[in-house]
Design a protein around this motif. Sequence first.
Motif, PDB file in Angstrom:
ATOM      1  N   ARG A 134      96.844  46.321 123.360  1.00 23.81           N
ATOM      2  CA  ARG A 134      97.695  46.908 122.895  1.00 23.81           C
ATOM      3  C   ARG A 134      98.412  46.278 122.017  1.00 23.81           C
ATOM      4  O   ARG A 134      98.873  47.099 121.097  1.00 23.81           O
ATOM      5  CB  ARG A 134      98.924  46.874 124.134  1.00 23.81           C
ATOM      6  CG  ARG A 134      99.958  48.233 124.326  1.00 23.81           C
ATOM      7  CD  ARG A 134     101.193  48.243 125.246  1.00 23.81           C
ATOM      8  NE  ARG A 134     100.417  48.425 126.148  1.00 23.81           N
ATOM      9  CZ  ARG A 134     100.462  47.672 127.608  1.00 23.81           C
ATOM     10  NH1 ARG A 134     100.325  46.740 127.098  1.00 23.81           N
ATOM     11  NH2 ARG A 134      99.347  48.453 128.122  1.00 23.81           N
ATOM     12  N   GLU A 135      98.763  45.391 121.540  1.00 22.24           N
ATOM     13  CA  GLU A 135      99.460  44.850 120.687  1.00 22.24           C
ATOM     14  C   GLU A 135      99.033  44.950 119.398  1.00 22.24           C
ATOM     15  O   GLU A 135      98.196  44.386 119.295  1.00 22.24           O
ATOM     16  CB  GLU A 135     100.563  43.544 121.053  1.00 22.24           C
ATOM     17  CG  GLU A 135     101.347  43.382 121.827  1.00 22.24           C
ATOM     18  CD  GLU A 135     102.700  44.539 121.268  1.00 22.24           C
ATOM     19  OE1 GLU A 135     102.971  44.313 119.851  1.00 22.24           O
ATOM     20  OE2 GLU A 135     103.043  45.543 122.356  1.00 22.24           O
ATOM     21  N   PRO A 136      99.130  44.919 118.099  1.00 19.05           N
ATOM     22  CA  PRO A 136      97.937  45.689 116.854  1.00 19.05           C
ATOM     23  C   PRO A 136      98.086  43.447 116.256  1.00 19.05           C
ATOM     24  O   PRO A 136      99.065  42.895 116.961  1.00 19.05           O
ATOM     25  CB  PRO A 136      99.375  46.394 115.725  1.00 19.05           C
ATOM     26  CG  PRO A 136     100.516  45.727 116.304  1.00 19.05           C
ATOM     27  CD  PRO A 136     100.890  45.729 117.960  1.00 19.05           C
ATOM     28  N   ALA A 137      96.489  43.821 115.287  1.00 13.80           N
ATOM     29  CA  ALA A 137      97.132  42.383 114.709  1.00 13.80           C
ATOM     30  C   ALA A 137      95.896  42.535 113.890  1.00 13.80           C
ATOM     31  O   ALA A 137      95.422  43.215 112.925  1.00 13.80           O
ATOM     32  CB  ALA A 137      95.739  41.018 115.475  1.00 13.80           C
ATOM     33  N   SER A 138      96.706  41.303 112.656  1.00 14.32           N
ATOM     34  CA  SER A 138      96.250  41.410 111.002  1.00 14.32           C
ATOM     35  C   SER A 138      95.140  39.757 111.172  1.00 14.32           C
ATOM     36  O   SER A 138      95.477  38.681 111.750  1.00 14.32           O
ATOM     37  CB  SER A 138      97.670  41.249 110.745  1.00 14.32           C
ATOM     38  OG  SER A 138      98.095  42.451 110.473  1.00 14.32           O
ATOM     39  N   LEU A 139      94.799  39.774 110.168  1.00 14.55           N
ATOM     40  CA  LEU A 139      93.608  39.191 110.137  1.00 14.55           C
ATOM     41  C   LEU A 139      93.603  38.361 109.088  1.00 14.55           C
ATOM     42  O   LEU A 139      93.269  39.116 107.805  1.00 14.55           O
ATOM     43  CB  LEU A 139      92.728  39.006 110.905  1.00 14.55           C
ATOM     44  CG  LEU A 139      91.234  37.706 110.755  1.00 14.55           C
ATOM     45  CD1 LEU A 139      92.079  36.934 110.868  1.00 14.55           C
ATOM     46  CD2 LEU A 139      89.912  37.959 111.474  1.00 14.55           C
ATOM     47  N   PRO A 140      94.153  37.271 108.310  1.00 19.16           N
ATOM     48  CA  PRO A 140      93.873  37.520 106.792  1.00 19.16           C
ATOM     49  C   PRO A 140      92.219  37.158 106.676  1.00 19.16           C
ATOM     50  O   PRO A 140      91.824  35.906 107.553  1.00 19.16           O
ATOM     51  CB  PRO A 140      94.797  35.481 106.216  1.00 19.16           C
ATOM     52  CG  PRO A 140      95.421  35.457 107.899  1.00 19.16           C
ATOM     53  CD  PRO A 140      95.206  36.323 108.892  1.00 19.16           C
ATOM     54  N   LEU A 141      90.961  36.775 105.338  1.00 19.72           N
ATOM     55  CA  LEU A 141      89.636  37.436 105.405  1.00 19.72           C
ATOM     56  C   LEU A 141      90.210  37.709 103.697  1.00 19.72           C
ATOM     57  O   LEU A 141      90.095  37.995 103.336  1.00 19.72           O
ATOM     58  CB  LEU A 141      89.772  38.562 105.796  1.00 19.72           C
ATOM     59  CG  LEU A 141      88.314  38.826 106.674  1.00 19.72           C
ATOM     60  CD1 LEU A 141      87.481  37.238 107.947  1.00 19.72           C
ATOM     61  CD2 LEU A 141      87.990  40.030 107.399  1.00 19.72           C
ATOM     62  N   ALA A 142      89.078  35.986 103.468  1.00 21.69           N
ATOM     63  CA  ALA A 142      88.934  35.710 102.041  1.00 21.69           C
ATOM     64  C   ALA A 142      86.863  35.905 102.792  1.00 21.69           C
ATOM     65  O   ALA A 142      86.614  35.408 102.959  1.00 21.69           O
ATOM     66  CB  ALA A 142      89.255  34.286 101.766  1.00 21.69           C
ATOM     67  N   LEU A 143      86.817  37.458 101.897  1.00 24.82           N
ATOM     68  CA  LEU A 143      85.449  37.916 102.695  1.00 24.82           C
ATOM     69  C   LEU A 143      84.291  38.297 100.345  1.00 24.82           C
ATOM     70  O   LEU A 143      85.496  39.710 101.014  1.00 24.82           O
ATOM     71  CB  LEU A 143      85.582  38.060 104.162  1.00 24.82           C
ATOM     72  CG  LEU A 143      83.917  39.056 103.438  1.00 24.82           C
ATOM     73  CD1 LEU A 143      82.893  37.666 104.261  1.00 24.82           C
ATOM     74  CD2 LEU A 143      84.291  39.541 105.737  1.00 24.82           C
ATOM     75  N   ASP A 144      83.874  38.319 100.148  1.00 22.29           N
ATOM     76  CA  ASP A 144      83.025  38.739  99.311  1.00 22.29           C
ATOM     77  C   ASP A 144      83.243  40.398  99.902  1.00 22.29           C
ATOM     78  O   ASP A 144      82.273  40.664 100.590  1.00 22.29           O
ATOM     79  CB  ASP A 144      81.878  38.431  98.705  1.00 22.29           C
ATOM     80  CG  ASP A 144      82.935  37.094  98.126  1.00 22.29           C
ATOM     81  OD1 ASP A 144      83.649  36.831  97.604  1.00 22.29           O
ATOM     82  OD2 ASP A 144      81.445  36.487  97.930  1.00 22.29           O
ATOM     83  N   GLY A 145      82.998  41.210  98.906  1.00 18.67           N
ATOM     84  CA  GLY A 145      82.626  42.610  99.131  1.00 18.67           C
ATOM     85  C   GLY A 145      83.948  43.675 100.068  1.00 18.67           C
ATOM     86  O   GLY A 145      84.064  44.774 100.291  1.00 18.67           O
ATOM     87  N   LEU A 146      85.055  42.645 100.404  1.00 14.41           N
ATOM     88  CA  LEU A 146      86.221  43.282 101.946  1.00 14.41           C
ATOM     89  C   LEU A 146      87.223  44.468 101.091  1.00 14.41           C
ATOM     90  O   LEU A 146      87.408  45.516 101.778  1.00 14.41           O
ATOM     91  CB  LEU A 146      87.120  42.158 102.175  1.00 14.41           C
ATOM     92  CG  LEU A 146      88.256  42.489 103.380  1.00 14.41           C
ATOM     93  CD1 LEU A 146      87.145  43.196 104.254  1.00 14.41           C
ATOM     94  CD2 LEU A 146      89.147  41.579 103.168  1.00 14.41           C
TER      95      LEU A 146
END
Length: 528
Positions: free
Chosen positions: A483-495
């Motif tokens: 139910r709760e939102p979530a965020s994710l740091p993501l170092a990814l080419d093309g993001l």
Amino acid sequence: MTSPAWFANAVLYQIYPQSFSDSNGDGIGDLNGVTDQLDYLAWLGVNTVWLNPCFVSPFRDAGYDISDYLAVAPRYGTSDDLVKLTDAARRRGIRILLDLVAGHTSDQHPWFLASANDPTDERYIWAEATTLPEGWVPSPGSRPGSYLRNWFDSQPALNFGYARMDPDEPWRQPVDADGPRANRAALREIMDHWLGFGVSGFRVDMAHTLVKDDPSKAETSRLWTDLRGWLDRAHPEAVLLAEWGYPEQSVSAGFHADFFLHSGGPTGGRAMRSLWHNRECLDSDTWDPVDCFFDAEGNGSPRLFYKTWKSAAAAVGPEHLCLPTSNHDFARLACGPRTAEQLPAAFAFQLTWPTLPAIYYGDEIGMRFIPGLPDTEGSVVGPRYNRAGSRTPMQWDDTRNAGFSTAPADALYLPLDPAADRPTVAAQRADTTSLLHRVRRLIALRTSTPELGPAGDVRVLHDGYPFTYLRGGNYLVAINPRREPASLPLALDGLDGAVPLETSGVTVREGALDADGFSYGVFALTGR
């Protein structure tokens, strides 16, 4: 094991025939009813249909107690109706699989009636000892002693022999005794018969249980390997799916796919239950509590499932692993407190993860598990374990009996979901934002994108909320079923240039991914 080309990227659909579509108004679904709905299945995008048993039976266990393997039960139609179904399905690019109950028959089968009155008959497992372990049933005929059952008393175990002898149990016979040899020949005859009618293979019930006291399953595997060799010569396009739970054993024995099960397997079913099984609807006293990843509170984890899948995929290949939404024995996805808004994320995971997905009829519209139903054809197997709640009639539209049957309501195989807001195919087809349309789009995306199928590789980027992974190096998937939102740091080419392919509530930005509650997203990373 190499699968036939038509099955290599299958999307399966399981039909409980007595609950799918009734063509003659007697309250029970039938084969002609399935034929009538093939255009819907083709529209949905599935290419393989598995039918629960449709053979002659007294139906003490909903058809898993067979009294004639070579005839269709009259309530479902005739063998000609099955031919019509398989032919019509093939024209739409759909193959039909039957359910093979290999380990036992009904106690009304002529084989058993003869064996119960003939002390020399070895088709079943008999013992004359007065003290026997649990699972033995007194003889109903003139033959003295008791017979071994597989599940209910009305399901006597066929004799495929024992892997190990025991002087304290003189009834044990080796796998090459006359009875086991006759039963192996019968399996070949049954499969050959129905393959000749146009079916494309079988899902095998309790496939791992045939040879008794076989802890390594070596003798059971040898039996299936022999049958697979015959099939490869006589019917090379036919597939076998296993209710087994150990793909490392079943696939090497000749099965093209093994199901992740709610019970059995190396984790005792915990891997599957930790994914989306809801214990509040359907439970067993022997199942340990496990938090579900696809529940709203966010207390679960995909790690156990991922670890179990990874081990099996490394051993046999992900194209031999089958992941169902649910089935006739277990609770539906829409069960207990799980609401309709939680379901799309589950399908987004199932249809982008490297397995063969299997959709249980009605799950694609969010049909609910219905508690409190009467015991119907052996559906009750424990104090809180009534399988009828997952077997209610398909909900097609808002006409009489939800379009399932023209019979009086009290003549239906099982009662319908009584809720005024019960989901229907017609209503959801008219709404492009519905679960049904999302499932259809996800199937189409999977089918048109090899990297999202079972053969594409997977790299897990985050094994919490949101569960985030990369398919084929260029497709990013994020699933947030809580139910709760979530965020994710993501170092990814093309993001930063990611193209949304099928999304709901997930957005990407340079260096991060944001997911609303009950969200999912599939993106193409075009800049990689």
